[in-house]
Design a protein around this motif. Sequence first.
Motif, PDB file in Angstrom:
ATOM      1  N   UNK A   1       8.728   3.911  -0.101  1.00 21.50           N
ATOM      2  CA  UNK A   1       7.440   3.691  -0.726  1.00 21.50           C
ATOM      3  C   UNK A   1       6.846   2.380  -0.229  1.00 21.50           C
ATOM      4  N   UNK A   2       5.559   2.410   0.060  1.00 17.83           N
ATOM      5  CA  UNK A   2       4.887   1.234   0.597  1.00 17.83           C
ATOM      6  C   UNK A   2       3.804   0.761  -0.373  1.00 17.83           C
ATOM      7  N   UNK A   3       3.508  -0.544  -0.370  1.00 13.17           N
ATOM      8  CA  UNK A   3       2.421  -1.050  -1.205  1.00 13.17           C
ATOM      9  C   UNK A   3       1.050  -0.764  -0.611  1.00 13.17           C
ATOM     10  N   UNK A   4       1.024  -0.112   0.554  1.00 16.16           N
ATOM     11  CA  UNK A   4      -0.234   0.233   1.213  1.00 16.16           C
ATOM     12  C   UNK A   4      -0.042   1.547   1.941  1.00 16.16           C
ATOM     13  N   UNK A   5      -1.135   2.183   2.276  1.00 15.18           N
ATOM     14  CA  UNK A   5      -1.073   3.444   3.007  1.00 15.18           C
ATOM     15  C   UNK A   5      -0.757   3.173   4.483  1.00 15.18           C
ATOM     16  N   UNK A   6      -0.285   4.182   5.222  1.00 17.28           N
ATOM     17  CA  UNK A   6      -0.090   3.996   6.662  1.00 17.28           C
ATOM     18  C   UNK A   6      -1.361   3.534   7.365  1.00 17.28           C
ATOM     19  N   UNK A   7      -2.523   4.055   6.933  1.00 16.09           N
ATOM     20  CA  UNK A   7      -3.796   3.624   7.536  1.00 16.09           C
ATOM     21  C   UNK A   7      -4.028   2.135   7.322  1.00 16.09           C
ATOM     22  N   UNK A   8      -3.783   1.672   6.101  1.00 14.19           N
ATOM     23  CA  UNK A   8      -3.966   0.244   5.803  1.00 14.19           C
ATOM     24  C   UNK A   8      -2.946  -0.601   6.562  1.00 14.19           C
ATOM     25  N   UNK A   9      -1.739  -0.074   6.701  1.00 21.70           N
ATOM     26  CA  UNK A   9      -0.702  -0.801   7.438  1.00 21.70           C
ATOM     27  C   UNK A   9      -1.101  -0.978   8.897  1.00 21.70           C
ATOM     28  N   UNK A  10      -1.639   0.072   9.497  1.00 18.00           N
ATOM     29  CA  UNK A  10      -2.080  -0.024  10.887  1.00 18.00           C
ATOM     30  C   UNK A  10      -3.260  -0.974  11.013  1.00 18.00           C
ATOM     31  N   UNK A  11      -4.192  -0.910  10.070  1.00 18.37           N
ATOM     32  CA  UNK A  11      -5.350  -1.807  10.105  1.00 18.37           C
ATOM     33  C   UNK A  11      -4.908  -3.266  10.015  1.00 18.37           C
TER      34      UNK A  11
END
Length: 234
Positions: free
Chosen positions: A187-197
């Motif tokens: 589980x991440x505190x952000x989405x994969x999209x937000x992580x890439x951004x």
Amino acid sequence: MSWHKDRRGERGYHHGNLKEALLQAALGLIAEKGPAGFTFADAARTAGVSAAAPYRHFRDRDDLLANIAQRGFEQFEQTLAQAWDDGRPNTVTAFERLGKAYLAFARNEPAFYSAMFESGIPADSSLELTAAGERAFGVIRAAAERLAALTPPGVPRPPALMMALHIWSMSHGIASLFGRGDAARRKLPMSPDDLLEAGALIYLRGLGFPTDQKPSENDKASVPKSGPWGAAPK
């Protein structure tokens, strides 16, 4: 002659559709078992044909996988090119769309993605596969060239190929680790999209692009509120 069984239910396969039937059967097996989890005979059985039938279109299992990988790269190129849209309305906005499209393809087409990157098929196993892969990467390189052109005055301009490889590696890593349903175990505190951004923001800042940089005269159509030239994600 016709065949009546595939993994999605009863439907007839005429002789001219044998190749497509085998490709679809193999895609289903990749989705279920991974690219190394089935044999040539399994693909034939799933398509409802004899074990000898696949040899009419493919030399062996690797040739079948190479064909699937080629088709995957062709669809991947179309997805990336549509998202990039030749850098419209501006480079920054188009670049952000490109990253999201990369993750979306990995998430929505896991069987193709596995065949493309996880099957162990050499990229040069066929000229067609090599060309398809290069065209897909070419979209990322085109975006990197536009980004490199926005290098601030007084900052050394980074090589576009280096930027393309770094951006691709970052996107691929996030897609493989967190952007796919079969791999997102943590589980991440952000989405994969937000992580890439966020990763792109840190990377570009490291190259000397200030986060509050305004687009160039050719890039003034809009300024994103977040991303490489906006506020860092919280």
